[in-house]
Design an enzyme around this catalytic site. Sequence first.
Site, short mmCIF file in Angstrom:
data_model
loop_
_atom_site.label_atom_id
_atom_site.label_comp_id
_atom_site.label_asym_id
_atom_site.label_seq_id
_atom_site.Cartn_x
_atom_site.Cartn_y
_atom_site.Cartn_z
N ASN A 10 -8.16 -3.51 2.39
CA ASN A 10 -7.57 -2.92 1.19
C ASN A 10 -6.20 -2.37 1.58
OD1 ASN A 10 -6.90 -1.41 -1.04
ND2 ASN A 10 -8.56 0.08 -0.82
N LYS A 12 -4.01 -1.22 -0.27
CA LYS A 12 -3.56 -0.14 -1.17
C LYS A 12 -2.11 -0.40 -1.59
CE LYS A 12 -6.99 2.84 0.88
NZ LYS A 12 -7.40 4.18 1.29
N HIS A 96 -12.46 2.33 -6.83
CA HIS A 96 -12.13 2.99 -5.56
C HIS A 96 -11.95 4.49 -5.82
CE1 HIS A 96 -9.87 4.22 -2.04
NE2 HIS A 96 -10.36 3.16 -1.44
N GLU A 98 -9.79 6.50 -4.94
CA GLU A 98 -8.43 6.90 -5.31
C GLU A 98 -8.20 6.66 -6.80
OE1 GLU A 98 -6.56 4.59 -2.24
OE2 GLU A 98 -7.36 6.01 -0.77
N GLU A 168 -18.15 4.51 0.38
CA GLU A 168 -17.00 5.11 1.03
C GLU A 168 -17.01 6.62 0.80
OE1 GLU A 168 -13.60 2.10 1.51
OE2 GLU A 168 -13.48 2.85 -0.52
N GLY A 174 -9.08 7.65 5.02
CA GLY A 174 -7.73 7.98 5.46
C GLY A 174 -7.64 9.27 6.24
N SER A 214 -12.10 5.15 7.32
CA SER A 214 -11.62 5.22 8.70
C SER A 214 -12.34 4.26 9.65
CB SER A 214 -11.69 6.66 9.22
OG SER A 214 -10.89 7.51 8.41
P1 PGA Z 1 -9.29 3.94 5.34
O1 PGA Z 1 -9.47 3.53 3.80
O2 PGA Z 1 -9.87 2.81 6.15
O3 PGA Z 1 -7.80 4.10 5.52
O4 PGA Z 1 -10.04 5.21 5.53
C1 PGA Z 1 -10.64 2.91 3.35
C2 PGA Z 1 -10.56 2.66 1.88
O5 PGA Z 1 -10.04 3.51 1.15
O6 PGA Z 1 -11.02 1.61 1.38
#
Ligand code: PGA
Length: 254
Positions: A10, A12, A96, A98, A168, A174, A214
């Site tokens: 992803n 983003k 997601h 976010e 997640e 992140g 992460s």
């Molecule tokens: P990350 O993001 O691997 O940077 O923690 C995962 C995600 O949001 O899908």
Amino acid sequence: MSRRILIAGNWKMNMRAESGASLAKGIVDAVGKSPAVEVVLCPPSVYLSGVADAVVGTPVELGAQNLYAAEDGAFTGEVNASMLTDVGCRFVILGHSERRQLMGETDACVAKKLHAALAGNLVPIVCVGETLEQREADDTESVIETQIRGSLEGLDEARAANIVIAYEPVWAIGTGKTASKEQAEAVHAFIRELLGKMFSTEVAEQIRIQYGGSVKPGNAEELLSQPNIDGALVGGASLKVDDFAGIINAAPSA
Ligand code: PGA
């Protein structure tokens, strides 16, 4: 029942046309011709076509990060399922955290998108996950159950096996904090049991449940070798060829 490991990157809101194309080419080279796992790249929508050119004819697949649940029409700024398949997408990430947190997406809105994705022949990757506050209040299971039941509202058993769930935990996205393999496996097992109750055990056994938050080359192997963890949804570490390839190579072959 063996479920093929699914590793999705992803991106983003990162990369540009050139850097995205070279990242995609690097992943294609790293993945080779017959990878043991399924690999998907999810760039920003404006770069989907460019990445499609880089992965066409290779085992690497394309996914979008969102869609709008309507047919063509007056929806300024939006992109629908048939546009995504038109440019070569097979997958779409939905709900997601976010988008839930920043764009106000609700479970009902995710469910609408899920049906639009399936009607458009896209495989939806439905994201769920608890916040740190919810985990600390011991609410993880009830939060996940509400999100899954709400986001999959109206989904019938015949189509359920085609979807992917991504667990997640919001506190791990992140942040560099990963759920331990035990914490992740416990929630994945809970999700599979819930899917069994909602559909059937047989269907629940076929649904792939990815872990995200992460994931890095250093923790991928222990996470991906858990019985109910069927892949990873990778953010930060999907932006570098070596890191993403390291995660792909850490996956046990099915
Ligand atoms: P990350 O993001 O691997 O940077 O923690 C995962 C995600 O949001 O899908």
